[in-house]
Write a protein that holds these residues in place. Structure first.
Motif: not given
Ligand SMILES: Nc1nc2c(ncn2[C@@H]2O[C@H](COP(=O)(O)OP(=O)(O)OP(=O)(O)O)[C@@H](O)[C@H]2O)c(=O)[nH]1
Ligand SMILES: [Mg+2]
Lengths: 129, 191
Positions: A12, A16, A41
């Protein structure tokens, strides 16, 4: 290779970073090779189950076409329209377990999108190693 | 039919029902197979699953060619139908007749594709069990009837080309005799 909670978080974070660093990227996701979502995301458009399935189809078709034309291993599949770009690639070193999908605006620079997607794929590869 | 014509047929059905196996058995070109190793509980049943589509071709001699398309079984790949739907001549719905969940599999397939295949000639093929229990046949008939669909149900081994060819005979018979899938007249059952 084990997909732990820690590796999911590291994945993740890698997504990001991609969204933060590359102008014009609006969404990014990791999916399993058989089309189930793993992590996503999103800055703009929703990117869920259907995208995971479509991404795995595109990677499989890309690999099939390369096999037919003796084109070597797949680097990425690019789908480009006048309203946006969509890039999918298999995550290196995952034994083909995961694919990455990146959605970008039409004015995003293609070279940058591909470069950042590749950097992200390597980060994911390290996260799940 | 003339030699230059091609006819497009679609195989659908639950994961593991035998769609890829059918196309591998029937195709006289090296088929396109887009299988990957399963990453979920399906891996307990089989190693690989289709994620784009299978494609094969079967020559009918001077009567043309059949173009054979197989879809993935999971409903998350439903979008793939829109990729292949143009000019479909007919649909073969495969059922894993060896599974205790065969009727759930057929129900899920019909729920996902009902609106799309309602207008098309359709055959239901029970695979993986040469002698399916009558309860399964009746269950399949009931699922079709509930939806007002007409389709012959037959037993065929996906690994045996000569058995699969019978499905095509049935489909072409339905097409030539103008069986209208919209008006249920009671199912024909061959087995
Ligand atoms: N015993 C038996 N096994 C079969 C038969 N047909 C297929 N199989 C086996 O069942 C398995 C599933 O077949 P597939 O053809 O991959 O199934 P599929 O419908 O394409 O599955 P998905 O792509 O996952 O949706 C394979 O291992 C086949 O060898 C059959 O008639 N009898
Ligand atoms: Mg298959």
């Amino acid at each position: 290779m084990a997909l732990t909670e820690a590796s999911r978080e590291a994945c993740a974070t890698a997504l990001d970073t991609l969204l933060a660093r590359c102008d014009g990227v609006t969404a990014a996701m990791l999916a399993f090779r058989d089309g189930r979502p793993y992590v996503d995301r999103v800055r703009k458009a929703p990117m869920q189950g259907k995208f995971a399935a479509m991404s795995s189809s595109l990677v499989a078709l890309g690999q099939s076409i390369l096999r037919e034309v003796q084109g070597g291993t797949l680097d990425h599949v690019l789908v480009e329209g006048n309203g946006g770009k969509f890039v999918v690639a298999s995550i290196p070193g995952s034994g083909g377990l995961l694919v990455i999908a990146v959605l970008a605006n039409h004015d995003a620079r293609l070279g940058l999108v591909l470069g950042h997607a590749k950097t992200c794929a390597l980060a994911v590869s390290a996260a799940i190693a | 039919m003339s030699g230059s014509e091609s006819y497009k047929l679609l195989f659908i059905g639950e994961p593991g029902a035998g769609k890829t196996t059918c196309i591998e058995s029937l195709s006289d070109i090296a088929p396109l197979v887009t299988d990957v190793r399963c990453t979920d509980e399906l891996a307990r049943l089989k190693e690989n699953t289709t994620v784009a589509f299978d494609y094969g071709e079967l020559s009918l001699g001077d009567q043309g060619r059949l173009l054979l398309y197989g879809l993935p079984g999971q409903s998350r790949f439903r979008f793939m139908f829109d990729v292949v739907r143009e000019n479909l001549l007919g649909v073969i719905v495969l059922v894993d007749a060896a599974s205790s969940l065969a009727l759930d599999g057929l129900r899920e397939t019909l729920d996902a594709y009902e609106s799309a295949i309602r207008e098309l000639p359709c055959v239901v093929a029970l695979n993986k069990n040469g002698k399916p229990p009558s309860a399964l046949l009746e269950g399949c008939e009931a699922l079709l009837r509930e939806r007002g669909m007409v389709a012959p149900i037959l037993v065929a081994d996906a690994r045996r080309r000569e058995e699969l060819v019978r499905m095509f005979d049935l489909l072409f018979m339905m097409i030539e005799n103008g069986v209208d899938p919209k008006t249920p007249t009671g199912e024909a059952t061959w087995h």
